[in-house]
Design a protein around this motif. Sequence first.
Motif, PDB file in Angstrom:
ATOM      1  N   GLU A  84       0.872  -1.164   0.000  1.00 43.27           N
ATOM      2  CA  GLU A  84       0.000   0.000   0.000  1.00 43.27           C
ATOM      3  C   GLU A  84       0.914   1.221   0.000  1.00 43.27           C
ATOM      4  OE1 GLU A  84       0.144  -1.923   2.894  1.00 43.27           O
ATOM      5  OE2 GLU A  84      -1.112  -3.485   2.016  1.00 43.27           O
ATOM      6  N   SER A  86       0.942   3.860   1.633  1.00 45.11           N
ATOM      7  CA  SER A  86       1.292   4.297   2.985  1.00 45.11           C
ATOM      8  C   SER A  86       1.848   5.714   3.008  1.00 45.11           C
ATOM      9  CB  SER A  86       2.317   3.347   3.616  1.00 45.11           C
ATOM     10  OG  SER A  86       1.925   2.013   3.475  1.00 45.11           O
ATOM     11  N   PHE A  88       1.965   9.662   4.154  1.00 41.85           N
ATOM     12  CA  PHE A  88       1.677  10.351   5.411  1.00 41.85           C
ATOM     13  C   PHE A  88       0.534  11.335   5.153  1.00 41.85           C
ATOM     14  CE2 PHE A  88       6.461   9.765   5.838  1.00 41.85           C
ATOM     15  CZ  PHE A  88       6.334   8.585   6.552  1.00 41.85           C
ATOM     16  N   ASN A  89      -0.608  11.066   5.763  1.00 45.08           N
ATOM     17  CA  ASN A  89      -1.779  11.898   5.476  1.00 45.08           C
ATOM     18  C   ASN A  89      -1.706  13.295   6.076  1.00 45.08           C
ATOM     19  OD1 ASN A  89      -3.144  10.150   3.836  1.00 45.08           O
ATOM     20  ND2 ASN A  89      -4.281   9.187   5.510  1.00 45.08           N
ATOM     21  N   HIS A  90      -0.819  13.498   7.053  1.00 40.06           N
ATOM     22  CA  HIS A  90      -0.739  14.831   7.651  1.00 40.06           C
ATOM     23  C   HIS A  90       0.216  15.732   6.882  1.00 40.06           C
ATOM     24  CE1 HIS A  90       2.697  12.725   9.282  1.00 40.06           C
ATOM     25  NE2 HIS A  90       3.187  13.855   9.753  1.00 40.06           N
ATOM     26  N   LEU A  91       0.857  15.183   5.849  1.00 38.77           N
ATOM     27  CA  LEU A  91       1.773  15.988   5.037  1.00 38.77           C
ATOM     28  C   LEU A  91       1.206  16.145   3.628  1.00 38.77           C
ATOM     29  CD1 LEU A  91       5.206  14.373   6.011  1.00 38.77           C
ATOM     30  CD2 LEU A  91       4.205  16.472   6.902  1.00 38.77           C
ATOM     31  N   TYR A  99      10.274  13.908   2.331  1.00 44.15           N
ATOM     32  CA  TYR A  99      10.513  13.488   3.732  1.00 44.15           C
ATOM     33  C   TYR A  99      11.890  12.834   3.894  1.00 44.15           C
ATOM     34  CZ  TYR A  99       9.669  11.580   8.381  1.00 44.15           C
ATOM     35  OH  TYR A  99       9.769  11.279   9.714  1.00 44.15           O
ATOM     36  N   GLN A 131      -4.605  12.711  -0.020  1.00 45.30           N
ATOM     37  CA  GLN A 131      -5.837  11.927   0.074  1.00 45.30           C
ATOM     38  C   GLN A 131      -6.724  12.015  -1.162  1.00 45.30           C
ATOM     39  OE1 GLN A 131      -7.508  12.070   4.361  1.00 45.30           O
ATOM     40  NE2 GLN A 131      -5.932  13.613   4.220  1.00 45.30           N
ATOM     41  N   ARG A 145       8.953   9.138  -3.363  1.00 43.37           N
ATOM     42  CA  ARG A 145       9.422   9.412  -2.002  1.00 43.37           C
ATOM     43  C   ARG A 145      10.624   8.525  -1.654  1.00 43.37           C
ATOM     44  NH1 ARG A 145       5.141   8.327   2.777  1.00 43.37           N
ATOM     45  NH2 ARG A 145       5.368   6.206   2.007  1.00 43.37           N
TER      46      ARG A 145
END
Lengths: 361, 221
Positions: A84, A86, A88-91, A99, A131, A145
């Motif tokens: 998946e 995966s 980072f949803n807060h970024l 990152y 998202q 990434r």
Amino acid sequence: MSTIDASFSGKVGDFNLNAQFSIPSHGVTAIFGPSGCGKTSVLRCIAGLDQLTNGSLSVGGIVWQDQKIFLPPHKRPIGYVFQEASLFNHLSVSGNLTYGQRRYKAPNTHLSLDNVIDLLGLNKPLNRSPQNLSGGERQRVAIGRALLSAPEILLMDEPLAALDHASRNEILPYLERLHERMEIPILYVSHDMAEVERLADHMVFMEGGSVSTSGALIDLLNNPELPFSRAPEAAALIEGVVVKYDEKYGLTTLSIAGAEMIVPGTVGPLGSAHRLRVTASDVGLCQGPLPDQLSIQNIIEARVISIQPMGEFQATVFLELGQKEGGAKIIARITRKSFEALALTKGSPVTALIKSIALLD
Amino acid sequence: MWEAVILTLKLATITTFLLLLIGTPIAWWLTRSRAKWKEIVGAVVALPLILPPTVLGFYLLLILGPSSPVGQFAEAIFGHTLPFTFAGLVVGSVIYSLPFVVQPVRNAFEAIGERPLEVAATLRASPLDAFFTIALPLARPGLLTGAVLGFAHTMGEFGVVLMIGGNIPGETKVLSVAIYDFVETLEWDKAHILAAGMLLFSFLVILIMSVAEKRMRNRLT
């Protein structure tokens, strides 16, 4: 030539892993096998995410793990793409992409953010949340990434398995580009032979927690001793070089060891290398004079090097193209009736007939 | 009367700050540790949830008092023992409200799962780095819940305060004790103002918290 030497044994949950292998530190190596054979465990051990009781790993002569040393994952120069995405949803998307890059201290001579955006065709706004991206886009961001963290080895754990058919076809060309452009070795876990045939140069074949065989993919696929030639979808891979393009009919001629082959479409500029997949059931065999008019364009002299019966009513015939040693090898799947009519034995000269249209990618 | 309100707000603010500072690492450890005895620690932290506040207050009084090593240590540092001081109240409040912070924060950490931290590790982030840049931001809804619950719970604290704080105006006389006092002395008007104020405050806290948490979660998932 430097290599990656790995040996892992121990318990993962209630599963026994006992895998030793050595692979070249360039090109794409597929770790292939049925579900639950320990492929992912091997990849996690290489990343340092799992630590087994007995493990050793050296990459290009540098020890990452042995009886005394265990580099934690964040100290290993790896890129890891999970099944998946995966993210980072807060970024934001760019926060995700950079990152690892921000944590790489030495100047990154590998790739810049722009390179990666271009390489993976990331044309969506980068300052948004990940998202809103589609499954295929999310996985491309995850690959980008990993690449931007300047890895010395890229580990991919079935990156296409969680995607639908359309997203898979959307990503495959990018993975092929990755293969062409990246100099770092890529370890690609998959249980899908079609993916392996498209992407890999080498293969480590795993069964029940241990390595059954490993080597160059081309040699493994046409080896009569191995199970791959017995699969219903069995195929041989051959490497060719583009030597001619017929504009009128849109046909490309490839030069391969021992023969020439005509394939539909433009597969690359003159002089470029191209890999051809020849499905065993698309190869016909012929002895004696050919009919005058034939739609089949690839009519190639070959020799039988081995024959394997397939169940009661079929046979797999292993061929070497051309009259001399060193020709490309293909395999043909024929019925037992044809097999007996042709009276093939080891060393028999035959003519292999392959429809060009069957060689469409 | 307003002295009690201000003192209570001061106590709740300081306590909440300390709760987040202490509770977050405890919650993180409870989430990540594979030690078999970690649930014992978890149970000790959760004890104030069911323990009568007077029992907690009684033991705190003993532990912080001049005859225990902890009390003597505090005396050596502060020049006096902690019971019946504002500092003593802070210590009591932190212990009393700890489960209200640890529980939601731990739940939030557990909800993140292993994967984002593994991804961070493969991207060269050390465990500490990943804690601050991945785990904490992703646990924001839980941290908010913990902070609000800890703050509100401290605001309404009574039993523990009475046991270790007593009733010293400006020092340990907090809201709940003040209300009790007003009722005892039949000053019902003043008791009404404070009680109604607490009622309204509690309602607003719960309302704002559930709305804010929902919005945060929507953004993160």
